[in-house]
Design an enzyme around this catalytic site. Structure first.
Site, PDB file in Angstrom:
ATOM      1  N   SER A 197      44.643  36.152  36.150  1.00  0.00           N
ATOM      2  CA  SER A 197      43.854  37.001  35.268  1.00  0.00           C
ATOM      3  C   SER A 197      44.150  38.468  35.553  1.00  0.00           C
ATOM      4  CB  SER A 197      42.371  36.701  35.501  1.00  0.00           C
ATOM      5  OG  SER A 197      41.577  37.494  34.666  1.00  0.00           O
ATOM      6  N   CYS A 323      29.116  34.758  40.164  1.00  0.00           N
ATOM      7  CA  CYS A 323      28.511  33.704  39.348  1.00  0.00           C
ATOM      8  C   CYS A 323      27.311  33.065  40.043  1.00  0.00           C
ATOM      9  CB  CYS A 323      29.528  32.626  39.031  1.00  0.00           C
ATOM     10  SG  CYS A 323      31.173  33.253  38.805  1.00  0.00           S
TER      11      CYS A 323
END
Ligand SMILES: *Cc1c(COP(=O)(O)O)cnc(C)c1O
Length: 400
Positions: A197, A323
């Site tokens: 990413s 997260c």
């Protein structure tokens, strides 16, 4: 502000922004269009593909752009599973994967697949003997991350690749944290699929890629137009891709220098924290870890409380992963290392980046020290602990 959460995301490099700007203005053509405005955009995309391939020792043609690292993980796992469902429905992964992999595995379990979650040792390294034993005739995919996002532990990819190769099983690695930080020669490591990413390596958010080794017939995940050789439909995020290409180039050029600088600063930070704060520990492997990663646990301290106090001083760090924070669940990664719930709750991740300075580390250590002491001074459990430490009949406090 002191930004020490580079594992969550990074500040875009100025060179990356420069590379993106033309795509956000005059170079707006659709890469699929046949006139020169379009072909210019196509060239931009293909140059980025090549730059990324180069640092992996792969061909540009083996790089497929996606909308995120998460999408690349989903693609790899779901398509590998679906494509081979007649051959077998067993997948092997580890207990410390990112949720992009773990939650995809959970979904596949609901679809009738079987998943083995490998344990890790106290440093966070998968057990190769357990991997060998877990392989069955119906195993169709091994997915083990290159480096962990919370504790930075780097896995023995070459050995895993060898084992996968020996059994003719696809090997996917989530390299979102590792790509651009450590060398990842995919051919040598026996990797068939690799996710990465841009925003973790000073590139823009919302763009990732999946490396698909030539010959691996991974089916399409996003259906539609003929983009990415018909394997990932949707008009290309040209600006994002241009930025990703430039970020990868920079990472390739600066990897050694960046790594050495960050490792030195990181080791200094670790030495000071462990030396100056009692009842602290380093989570993850002392050596086999990403250059910028440190992860501590402080007994009698809530990681989240510490994070908030540090934020009030303008210092950005994290506890667990981005997260898991927000929920009060202890990190699945720290629990897999064998940490108690309490120790796992008292964790703090400090991740350095290319702009981190020694002065920032000094200020951060002082702030952590001060705030850990402050939180402990309010902790009944800590007071109780101290009282029990004090030798009977002695009025002297304990010395650390
Ligand atoms: C950040 C991260 C992802 C998700 O990537 P996005 O591009 O943010 O979707 C996946 N795996 C790991 C290890 C990560 O650190």
């Amino acid at each position: 502000m002191i930004y020490l959460d580079n594992a969550a995301t990074t500040r875009m490099a100025p060179q990356v922004r420069e590379a993106m700007l033309p795509c956000l203005s005059e170079r707006f053509g659709n890469p699929s269009s046949l006139y020169s405005l379009g072909t210019k955009s196509r060239e931009t995309v293909d140059e980025a593909r090549k730059a990324i391939g180069q640092i992996l020792g792969a061909d540009g043609e083996e790089i497929y752009f996606t909308g995120s690292g998460t999408e690349a993980d989903n693609w790899a796992l779901k398509s590998a599973a679906l494509d081979q469902k007649e051959r077998g429905r067993h997948i092997i992964t580890s207990k410390i994967e990112h949720h992009a992999v773990l939650h995809t595995c959970r979904y596949l379990e609901e679809q009738g697949y079987e998943v083995t979650y490998l344990d890790v040792d106290e440093w966070g390294i998968v057990k190769l003997s357990q991997l060998e034993r877990a392989i069955r005739r119906d195993t169709v995919l091994i997915s083990v991350m290159a480096a962990n996002n919370e504790i930075g532990t780097i896995q023995p990819l070459g050995k895993i690749g060898q084992i996968a190769g020996k059994h003719g099983i696809l090997f996917h690695t989530d390299a979102v944290q590792a790509f651009g930080q450590i060398p990842l020669p995919v051919k040598k490591l026996g990797i068939s699929l690799l996710s990465a990413s841009a925003h973790k390596i000073y590139g823009p958010k919302g763009v990732g890629f999946l490396y698909i080794k030539k010959g691996v017939g991974l089916s399409s995940f996003i259906h539609g137009g003929a983009q990415e050789k018909g394997r990932r439909a949707g008009t290309e995020n040209t600006a994002g891709i241009a930025g990703f290409g430039r970020a990868a180039e920079l990472a390739g050029e600066e990897m050694k220098e960046r790594g050495e600088r960050e490792r030195k600063l990181r080791d200094y930070l670790i030495r000071r924290v462990l030396g100056e704060i009692p009842y602290s520990r380093l989570n993850g492997h002392p050596l086999q870890r990403l250059p910028g990663n440190s992860n501590f646990s402080f007994r009698f301290v809530e990681g989240e409380a510490l994070l908030i106090l540090l934020d009030m001083e303008g210092i950005c760090v994290s506890t667990g992963s981005a997260c898991t924070s927000g929920s009060s669940q202890a990190s699945h990664v720290l629990l897999a290392l064998g940490l108690s719930d309490e120790t796992a709750h008292g964790s703090l991740r400090v991740t350095l980046g290319r702009e981190t300075t020694g002065a920032e580390i000094d200020r951060t250590v002082e702030a952590i020290k001060r705030n850990v002491a402050k939180l402990r001074s309010k902790s009944p459990a800590y007071a109780d602990f101290l009282a029990r430490q004090r030798p009977r009949g002695s009025s002297r406090g304990i010395r650390f």
